[in-house]
Design an enzyme around this catalytic site. Structure first.
Site, PDB file in Angstrom:
ATOM      1  N   GLY A  46      38.384  38.628  58.501  1.00  0.00           N
ATOM      2  CA  GLY A  46      38.713  39.279  57.241  1.00  0.00           C
ATOM      3  C   GLY A  46      38.915  38.244  56.147  1.00  0.00           C
ATOM      4  N   GLN A  51      41.630  34.849  48.103  1.00  0.00           N
ATOM      5  CA  GLN A  51      41.472  33.654  48.943  1.00  0.00           C
ATOM      6  C   GLN A  51      40.310  32.775  48.481  1.00  0.00           C
ATOM      7  OE1 GLN A  51      41.709  36.094  52.807  1.00  0.00           O
ATOM      8  NE2 GLN A  51      42.631  34.141  53.375  1.00  0.00           N
ATOM      9  N   CYS A  95      45.420  33.319  59.481  1.00  0.00           N
ATOM     10  CA  CYS A  95      44.882  33.532  58.136  1.00  0.00           C
ATOM     11  C   CYS A  95      44.018  32.338  57.764  1.00  0.00           C
ATOM     12  CB  CYS A  95      46.044  33.678  57.153  1.00  0.00           C
ATOM     13  SG  CYS A  95      45.510  33.983  55.467  1.00  0.00           S
ATOM     14  N   LEU A  96      42.866  32.604  57.150  1.00  0.00           N
ATOM     15  CA  LEU A  96      41.971  31.506  56.764  1.00  0.00           C
ATOM     16  C   LEU A  96      42.621  30.608  55.703  1.00  0.00           C
ATOM     17  CD1 LEU A  96      38.527  33.354  56.674  1.00  0.00           C
ATOM     18  CD2 LEU A  96      39.366  31.766  58.420  1.00  0.00           C
ATOM     19  N   HIS A 137      46.638  43.357  56.689  1.00  0.00           N
ATOM     20  CA  HIS A 137      46.776  41.937  56.343  1.00  0.00           C
ATOM     21  C   HIS A 137      45.997  41.637  55.051  1.00  0.00           C
ATOM     22  CE1 HIS A 137      46.629  37.491  57.620  1.00  0.00           C
ATOM     23  NE2 HIS A 137      45.764  37.553  56.628  1.00  0.00           N
ATOM     24  N   GLU A 138      44.764  42.173  54.964  1.00  0.00           N
ATOM     25  CA  GLU A 138      43.920  41.885  53.786  1.00  0.00           C
ATOM     26  C   GLU A 138      44.445  42.596  52.539  1.00  0.00           C
ATOM     27  OE1 GLU A 138      42.065  39.456  54.184  1.00  0.00           O
ATOM     28  OE2 GLU A 138      42.003  39.500  56.362  1.00  0.00           O
ATOM     29  N   HIS A 141      47.122  40.670  50.979  1.00  0.00           N
ATOM     30  CA  HIS A 141      46.626  39.568  50.138  1.00  0.00           C
ATOM     31  C   HIS A 141      46.435  40.024  48.695  1.00  0.00           C
ATOM     32  CE1 HIS A 141      45.848  36.021  52.563  1.00  0.00           C
ATOM     33  NE2 HIS A 141      45.233  36.719  53.501  1.00  0.00           N
TER      34      HIS A 141
HETATM   35 NI    NI Z   1      44.736  36.120  55.470  1.00  0.00          NI
END
Ligand code: NI
Length: 180
Positions: A46, A51, A95-96, A137-138, A141
């Site tokens: 995701g 991000q 998380c990226l 989660h997304e 963000h």
């Molecule tokens: Ni994340």
């Protein structure tokens, strides 16, 4: 389709509430295509627009297990949780934007999400299991919230400290390469 650089925590842009998208136009479709390329390259399941430094309410996901299942790309514009289950589920999240850090987070086990797709069509989807965790989660963000915000302050500070160190090391390594 281009890979865009992924912002790393801590970064003020990851703490901002993102603006809704008024029209799904070419610019948004390019953003979505780039976000898929960036997510698959990372690799991750995701990615949210902030991000990659774009403060708009756009996210992409693919929760298919790559070895066993066909790709299942989902792009969401202006996603909104319209229903959540009372049942909770604990899932280990990463998380990226916070690489190498993983922690259990408790969230509603099922959610229904309303969104606009890349063609500009209104959609609604029922999410369960990993997809439910990922979509929540997304969406977080898009509201400037990270999964570490669910952890205690001690744990969060430790992770943020490690991330600051890693970002410094990364910046130093980049400097060396640029000079070579
Ligand atoms: Ni994340």
């Amino acid at each position: 389709m281009a890979i865009r650089p992924i912002l790393l925590h801590p970064d003020p842009r990851l703490k901002k509430r993102c603006e809704p998208v008024e029209t799904v136009d070419e610019e948004i479709r390019t953003l979505i295509a780039d976000m898929f390329t960036t997510m698959y390259d990372a690799p991750g399941i995701g990615l949210a627009a902030p991000q990659v430094g774009v403060l708009r309410r756009v996210l992409v996901m693919d929760c298919a297990k790559s070895d066993e299942e066909d790709p299942a790309p989902i792009a969401m514009v202006n996603p909104e949780v319209v229903w959540e289950s009372d049942d909770l589920n604990v899932h280990e999240e990463g998380c990226l934007s916070i690489p190498e850090e993983f922690n259990d987070v408790e969230r509603p086990a099922q959610v229904r999400v309303a969104y606009t797709d890349a063609e500009g069509t209104a959609q609604e989807i029922e999410c369960d299991g990993l997809l439910a965790t990922c979509v929540q989660h997304e969406i977080d963000h898009l509201n400037g919230k990270l999964f570490i915000d669910y952890l205690g302050p001690m744990k969060r500070q430790m992770i943020t400290g490690r991330m600051k160190k890693r970002k410094k090391e990364k910046a130093a390594a980049k400097g060396t390469t640029a000079k070579a």
